[in-house]
Design a protein around this motif. Structure first.
Motif, PDB file in Angstrom:
ATOM      1  N   GLN A 148     -11.663  -1.481  14.418  1.00 31.90           N
ATOM      2  CA  GLN A 148     -12.236  -1.972  13.176  1.00 31.90           C
ATOM      3  C   GLN A 148     -13.245  -0.940  12.680  1.00 31.90           C
ATOM      4  OE1 GLN A 148     -13.668  -5.979  13.411  1.00 31.90           O
ATOM      5  NE2 GLN A 148     -14.894  -5.864  11.547  1.00 31.90           N
TER       6      GLN A 148
ATOM      7  N   ARG B  55     -18.676  -1.715   9.071  1.00 31.54           N
ATOM      8  CA  ARG B  55     -19.004  -1.830   7.648  1.00 31.54           C
ATOM      9  C   ARG B  55     -20.510  -1.830   7.463  1.00 31.54           C
ATOM     10  NH1 ARG B  55     -19.243  -6.720   4.356  1.00 31.54           N
ATOM     11  NH2 ARG B  55     -18.335  -7.850   6.107  1.00 31.54           N
TER      12      ARG B  55
ATOM     13  N   PRO C 178     -12.323  -4.608  17.447  1.00 28.24           N
ATOM     14  CA  PRO C 178     -12.136  -5.639  16.414  1.00 28.24           C
ATOM     15  C   PRO C 178     -12.930  -6.898  16.736  1.00 28.24           C
ATOM     16  CG  PRO C 178     -10.046  -4.612  16.965  1.00 28.24           C
ATOM     17  CD  PRO C 178     -11.042  -4.104  17.967  1.00 28.24           C
ATOM     18  N   LYS C 179     -13.574  -7.433  15.723  1.00 30.85           N
ATOM     19  CA  LYS C 179     -14.425  -8.613  15.861  1.00 30.85           C
ATOM     20  C   LYS C 179     -13.774  -9.812  15.188  1.00 30.85           C
ATOM     21  CE  LYS C 179     -18.724  -5.908  15.888  1.00 30.85           C
ATOM     22  NZ  LYS C 179     -18.038  -4.597  15.954  1.00 30.85           N
TER      23      LYS C 179
ATOM     24  N   GLY D 140     -13.213 -12.959  12.627  1.00 28.97           N
ATOM     25  CA  GLY D 140     -13.543 -13.140  11.226  1.00 28.97           C
ATOM     26  C   GLY D 140     -14.663 -14.147  11.046  1.00 28.97           C
TER      27      GLY D 140
ATOM     28  N   TRP E 215     -13.591 -11.924   7.570  1.00 25.41           N
ATOM     29  CA  TRP E 215     -13.571 -10.484   7.373  1.00 25.41           C
ATOM     30  C   TRP E 215     -13.608 -10.095   5.899  1.00 25.41           C
ATOM     31  CZ3 TRP E 215      -9.184 -12.173  10.564  1.00 25.41           C
ATOM     32  CH2 TRP E 215      -9.386 -12.012  11.950  1.00 25.41           C
ATOM     33  N   ASP E 216     -14.219  -8.984   5.657  1.00 19.37           N
ATOM     34  CA  ASP E 216     -13.977  -8.137   4.484  1.00 19.37           C
ATOM     35  C   ASP E 216     -14.032  -6.728   5.039  1.00 19.37           C
ATOM     36  OD1 ASP E 216     -13.688  -6.914   2.061  1.00 19.37           O
ATOM     37  OD2 ASP E 216     -15.671  -7.443   1.288  1.00 19.37           O
ATOM     38  N   ASP E 217     -13.019  -6.394   5.842  1.00 18.31           N
ATOM     39  CA  ASP E 217     -13.105  -5.239   6.729  1.00 18.31           C
ATOM     40  C   ASP E 217     -11.802  -4.461   6.776  1.00 18.31           C
ATOM     41  OD1 ASP E 217     -15.830  -5.488   8.279  1.00 18.31           O
ATOM     42  OD2 ASP E 217     -15.002  -7.517   8.200  1.00 18.31           O
TER      43      ASP E 217
ATOM     44  N   TYR F  87      -9.268  -9.603   4.034  1.00 15.81           N
ATOM     45  CA  TYR F  87     -10.371 -10.286   3.351  1.00 15.81           C
ATOM     46  C   TYR F  87     -10.057 -11.776   3.344  1.00 15.81           C
ATOM     47  CZ  TYR F  87     -13.447 -11.827  -0.452  1.00 15.81           C
ATOM     48  OH  TYR F  87     -14.387 -12.494  -1.203  1.00 15.81           O
TER      49      TYR F  87
ATOM     50  N   GLU G 172     -12.872 -14.260   3.082  1.00 13.60           N
ATOM     51  CA  GLU G 172     -14.174 -14.903   2.884  1.00 13.60           C
ATOM     52  C   GLU G 172     -14.164 -15.954   1.789  1.00 13.60           C
ATOM     53  OE1 GLU G 172     -16.986 -11.755   2.312  1.00 13.60           O
ATOM     54  OE2 GLU G 172     -17.112 -11.294   4.451  1.00 13.60           O
TER      55      GLU G 172
END
Length: 265
Positions: free
Chosen positions: A166, A169, A182-183, A185, A187-189, A221, A223
């Motif tokens: 990831q 950001r 990777p984390k 969500g 996400w906007d990643d 994305y 969100e």
């Protein structure tokens, strides 16, 4: 009411609006709409850059160019989505192509072409960016707004993908240059998938859509409550500056994606 070119294959129907940035206004399978509706939604094209370009500026050799800042303080998603595209040759009931010529505010001449090929169980799309004279850095990709819920009493979509990394950001929404594990969500990643983009959206008991591309970058994305975006693209956000892919008169940029689907239950 939005009008456009309708492509059909089996019980799949695609509506493309070339005069509105060659945006996909609708994709239905068996009468079920897969994309969020509205003039800003459906699925739009990101070209000649994807995501945010820092402060609207990019460098080509020793020349710094300023783009319109439409997501202050950055420029976002390219000019193609604001442009009327022209019909290409050889359209059929299930396939079509469109193009537009790069012009101000983009500083370099060139041509962008997109093809759509609709099958009974998949949509195949290709974007190409050609340089007419001087070489320039460019990116291309897609920004679909898949409905989080198909509106038929079922459950929300579940996202499944296995990125290798990831992009961290920053507070300015741009990748910092650091790659992380990777984390979870929301996400906007941006994620790296060096073996190619492969992301599934599953509406349990209803439908599964798989988004694939030979490209190794995807932005996810999710969100907003209404939709989930899975965006295959040729480079990361701000890539005109951090990972420029030079388009030359003999070496165009080309990216493809396939959206395939299967019914569940």
């Amino acid at each position: 009411m939005t009008t456009g070119k309708k492509l059909t294959a089996g019980d799949a129907e695609l509506t493309v609006v070339p005069q509105d940035g060659c945006r996909i206004a609708s994709l239905t399978v068996g009468g079920t709409e897969l994309l969020r509706q509205g003039d800003r939604y459906g699925a739009f094209i990101m070209v000649p850059w994807c995501g945010r370009t820092e402060n609207g500026r990019f460098r080509n050799g020793g020349i710094v160019h300023q783009l319109p800042v439409d997501a202050p303080p950055h420029a976002i998603h390219g000019t193609g989505r604001h442009t009327a595209w022209h019909d290409g040759p050889d359209a059929t009931d299930s396939a079509a192509s469109y193009y537009f010529d790069l012009a101000d505010p983009w500083p370099y001449p060139g041509r962008v072409t997109q093809t759509f090929e609709l099958g009974e169980n998949e949509l195949r799309m290709t974007l190409s960016v050609e340089a007419s004279a001087d070489s320039f850095p460019a990116q291309a990709g897609w920004h679909p707004w898949f409905l989080r819920n198909l509106g038929q009493g079922g459950r929300d979509a579940e996202i499944d993908f296995s990125p290798e990394w990831q992009e961290e950001r920053g507070d300015d929404h741009l990748p910092t240059g650091k790659r992380t594990e990777p984390k979870p969500g929301p996400w906007d990643d941006c994620f790296g998938m060096p073996d190619g983009v492969d992301v599934s959206l599953t509406w349990p008991g209803e439908l599964r859509v798989r988004v694939t591309s030979p490209a190794e970058w995807v932005v996810v994305y999710d969100e907003q409550p209404e939709a989930v975006c899975v965006e295959p693209q040729s480079g990361p956000p701000n890539g005109l500056n951090t990972l420029p892919r030079l388009v030359t008169p003999i070496d165009p940029l080309e990216i493809t994606t396939v959206w395939s689907w299967e019914r569940l239950g």
